[in-house]
Write an enzyme that holds these catalytic residues in place. Structure first.
Site, PDB file in Angstrom:
ATOM      1  N   HIS A  13       0.882  -1.199   0.000  1.00  0.00           N
ATOM      2  CA  HIS A  13       0.000   0.000   0.000  1.00  0.00           C
ATOM      3  C   HIS A  13       0.903   1.228   0.000  1.00  0.00           C
ATOM      4  O   HIS A  13       1.441   1.622   1.029  1.00  0.00           O
ATOM      5  CB  HIS A  13      -0.890  -0.003   1.247  1.00  0.00           C
ATOM      6  CG  HIS A  13      -1.865   1.141   1.278  1.00  0.00           C
ATOM      7  ND1 HIS A  13      -3.191   0.976   1.606  1.00  0.00           N
ATOM      8  CD2 HIS A  13      -1.719   2.472   1.029  1.00  0.00           C
ATOM      9  CE1 HIS A  13      -3.808   2.151   1.555  1.00  0.00           C
ATOM     10  NE2 HIS A  13      -2.926   3.084   1.210  1.00  0.00           N
ATOM     11  N   HIS A  15       1.654   5.294  -1.765  1.00  0.00           N
ATOM     12  CA  HIS A  15       1.281   6.455  -2.592  1.00  0.00           C
ATOM     13  C   HIS A  15       2.557   7.055  -3.173  1.00  0.00           C
ATOM     14  O   HIS A  15       3.420   7.504  -2.411  1.00  0.00           O
ATOM     15  CB  HIS A  15       0.556   7.504  -1.747  1.00  0.00           C
ATOM     16  CG  HIS A  15      -0.710   6.994  -1.144  1.00  0.00           C
ATOM     17  ND1 HIS A  15      -1.933   7.096  -1.775  1.00  0.00           N
ATOM     18  CD2 HIS A  15      -0.941   6.331   0.024  1.00  0.00           C
ATOM     19  CE1 HIS A  15      -2.863   6.546  -1.011  1.00  0.00           C
ATOM     20  NE2 HIS A  15      -2.299   6.066   0.080  1.00  0.00           N
ATOM     21  N   LYS A  96      -8.935  -0.341  -6.194  1.00  0.00           N
ATOM     22  CA  LYS A  96      -9.013   0.296  -4.868  1.00  0.00           C
ATOM     23  C   LYS A  96     -10.313   1.075  -4.724  1.00  0.00           C
ATOM     24  O   LYS A  96     -10.605   1.953  -5.540  1.00  0.00           O
ATOM     25  CB  LYS A  96      -7.820   1.242  -4.675  1.00  0.00           C
ATOM     26  CG  LYS A  96      -7.864   2.087  -3.400  1.00  0.00           C
ATOM     27  CD  LYS A  96      -7.649   1.253  -2.139  1.00  0.00           C
ATOM     28  CE  LYS A  96      -7.824   2.075  -0.861  1.00  0.00           C
ATOM     29  NZ  LYS A  96      -6.666   2.852  -0.496  1.00  0.00           N
ATOM     30  N   HIS A 135     -10.547   1.263   1.411  1.00  0.00           N
ATOM     31  CA  HIS A 135     -10.310   2.210   2.509  1.00  0.00           C
ATOM     32  C   HIS A 135     -11.569   2.168   3.369  1.00  0.00           C
ATOM     33  O   HIS A 135     -12.568   2.798   3.033  1.00  0.00           O
ATOM     34  CB  HIS A 135     -10.050   3.629   1.983  1.00  0.00           C
ATOM     35  CG  HIS A 135      -9.718   4.587   3.083  1.00  0.00           C
ATOM     36  ND1 HIS A 135      -8.491   5.201   3.191  1.00  0.00           N
ATOM     37  CD2 HIS A 135     -10.434   5.007   4.160  1.00  0.00           C
ATOM     38  CE1 HIS A 135      -8.481   5.961   4.289  1.00  0.00           C
ATOM     39  NE2 HIS A 135      -9.647   5.868   4.888  1.00  0.00           N
ATOM     40  N   HIS A 169      -4.806  -0.752   5.685  1.00  0.00           N
ATOM     41  CA  HIS A 169      -4.303  -0.049   6.881  1.00  0.00           C
ATOM     42  C   HIS A 169      -5.218  -0.207   8.096  1.00  0.00           C
ATOM     43  O   HIS A 169      -5.745   0.780   8.609  1.00  0.00           O
ATOM     44  CB  HIS A 169      -4.024   1.429   6.584  1.00  0.00           C
ATOM     45  CG  HIS A 169      -5.042   2.143   5.724  1.00  0.00           C
ATOM     46  ND1 HIS A 169      -6.380   2.109   5.987  1.00  0.00           N
ATOM     47  CD2 HIS A 169      -4.898   2.892   4.601  1.00  0.00           C
ATOM     48  CE1 HIS A 169      -7.022   2.809   5.062  1.00  0.00           C
ATOM     49  NE2 HIS A 169      -6.136   3.293   4.206  1.00  0.00           N
ATOM     50  N   ASP A 241       1.412   2.531   3.558  1.00  0.00           N
ATOM     51  CA  ASP A 241       0.550   3.711   3.380  1.00  0.00           C
ATOM     52  C   ASP A 241       1.384   4.985   3.446  1.00  0.00           C
ATOM     53  O   ASP A 241       0.908   6.024   3.914  1.00  0.00           O
ATOM     54  CB  ASP A 241      -0.612   3.757   4.389  1.00  0.00           C
ATOM     55  CG  ASP A 241      -1.689   4.758   3.974  1.00  0.00           C
ATOM     56  OD1 ASP A 241      -1.685   5.189   2.803  1.00  0.00           O
ATOM     57  OD2 ASP A 241      -2.513   5.114   4.824  1.00  0.00           O
TER      58      ASP A 241
HETATM   59  C1  NCD Z   1      -3.547   8.975   1.906  1.00  0.00           C
HETATM   60  C2  NCD Z   1      -3.071  10.009   0.881  1.00  0.00           C
HETATM   61  O1  NCD Z   1      -2.538  11.054   1.316  1.00  0.00           O
HETATM   62  O2  NCD Z   1      -3.188   9.773  -0.309  1.00  0.00           O
HETATM   63  N1  NCD Z   1      -3.635   9.590   3.192  1.00  0.00           N
HETATM   64  C3  NCD Z   1      -3.645   8.971   4.395  1.00  0.00           C
HETATM   65  O3  NCD Z   1      -3.827   9.662   5.403  1.00  0.00           O
HETATM   66  N2  NCD Z   1      -3.444   7.683   4.503  1.00  0.00           N
HETATM   67  C4  NCD Z   1      -4.815   8.380   1.437  1.00  0.00           C
HETATM   68  C5  NCD Z   1      -5.221   7.153   2.210  1.00  0.00           C
HETATM   69  O4  NCD Z   1      -4.652   6.080   2.050  1.00  0.00           O
HETATM   70  O5  NCD Z   1      -6.140   7.264   3.024  1.00  0.00           O
HETATM   71 ZN    ZN Z   2      -3.242   5.048   1.516  1.00  0.00          ZN
END
Ligand code: NCD
Ligand code: ZN
Length: 337
Positions: A13, A15, A96, A135, A169, A241
């Site tokens: 996971h 970003h 997702k 999520h 998460h 995450d």
């Molecule tokens: C994530 C993001 O910033 O893209 N933020 C977070 O607080 N985890 C998005 C997500 O996974 O919820």
């Molecule tokens: Zn995330």
């Protein structure tokens, strides 16, 4: 010098964003991980084959120095047709799903979690064997959002028994209990939910760099997550995450949710597993479980952790991008060799 080797680390996971931010953060994962499941919540989100393929290409370009596989995903939409999903099936690892408005860039998320509204897409995914990452939060009181979402996970698990559903998460002990109830439920756990509680966000001085969705919770939740992760529960995978945001979008009066932890994730996991005498289980948590659940064959990429102080940088930057990592300025016990 004490050493520990992690083989083929997988972050299920992650970003990576786009443009200069992508160029800044992607190598910080690709250096030490064999592969990662990449979240599709760009602006606009990844919902077409063209967007998917070109994003994958940009990730490959940003990580070309390393042997690294981006496992890409698309952003769930209720109107995806069977033929569309069939066409992109081999390009993606999962779809997702974000409920509308629950986190960063989820404004095009689903406005109803009603099973009948989701059914056509989820039945297509079940038939095609495409996993669903979720999520799982409602819009309720911030500490209760995951708990309130659990009945929705339950109804998805019951209604789509052939669909692999990944509770992303997870942050509460109640989510762990649910995980064991249905064969088709799996989960990812982050490093911040394993190490932090709400006290680390707002218990003393406010720390926006520990603020994320779902918010880190109570001590008993953190301890319950540690317990199942340290025993390498077979349905739980590591998913950082790691969610970078510009420093000035975190340190302000409307701070974005997301913890940037990818440069320190393996060091912190090694410390946690060693402290608990469970290093033997670390490779299972950080690689083997994901290999089994997602049926992956990552390239072997041994990463050596050594017991040597690592001072976490205050900030990572590239051009105009500046990101503050979790535990900035702190000294960690383990370093990557
Ligand atoms: C994530 C993001 O910033 O893209 N933020 C977070 O607080 N985890 C998005 C997500 O996974 O919820
Ligand atoms: Zn995330």
């Amino acid at each position: 010098m004490e050493k520990f080797i992690i083989n083929s680390a997988l972050d299920m996971h992650l970003h990576l964003r786009d443009e200069d931010m992508l160029k800044l953060v992607a190598p910080l994962t690709s250096k030490s991980f064999s592969g990662a499941l990449i979240m599709p919540n760009l602006l606009p989100p990844i919902t077409t084959k063209e967007a998917l393929l070109s994003y994958k290409q940009r990730i490959k370009e940003a990580t070309k120095e390393d042997d690294f596989t981006p496992y890409v995903t698309i952003f769930f939409q209720v109107d995806y047709s069977y033929s569309f999903l069939e066409d992109i099936k081999d390009e993606i690892i999962a779809v997702k799903l974000y409920p509308f408005g629950v986190t960063t860039n989820s404004e095009t998320g689903v406005s109803s979690m009603d099973v009948e509204i989701l059914r056509p897409t989820l039945e297509s995914m079940s038939k095609l064997g495409i996993p669903l990452c979720v999520h799982g939060e409602t819009k309720g009181f911030v500490m209760d959002r995951e708990k309130e979402f659990l009945p929705i996970y339950e109804s998805l698990a019951i209604n789509f028994p052939n669909l692999k559903i990944i509770m992303e998460h997870i942050s509460t002990k109640e989510a762990i209990t649910l995980l064991d109830k249905y064969d088709n439920l799996y989960a990812t756990v982050t490093i911040h939910h394993l190490l932090l509680t709400l006290d680390d966000v707002a218990g003393g001085m406010l720390n926006p760099h520990n603020f994320c969705k779902p918010i880190v919770k109570r001590y008993e939740d953190r301890d319950a997550l540690q317990e199942v992760v340290l025993q390498a529960h077979p349905k739980i995978m590591f998913g950082s995450d790691s969610a970078p945001h510009q420093k000035n979008n975190k340190e302000c009066h409307h701070g974005a949710a997301g913890v940037f932890n990818s440069p320190i994730a393996l060091q912190l996991l090694t410390e946690l597993f060693e402290r608990n005498g469970k290093l033997d289980n670390l490779n299972t948590f950080v690689s083997l479980n994901a290999q089994k659940i997602y049926n992956l064959k990552p390239t072997t990429k041994p990463i050596t952790l050594i017991k040597k102080d690592f001072i976490v940088p205050d900030v990572y930057s590239y051009k105009k991008e500046q990101v503050v990592p979790m535990f900035a300025g702190k000294t960690l016990l383990w370093s990557i060799e």
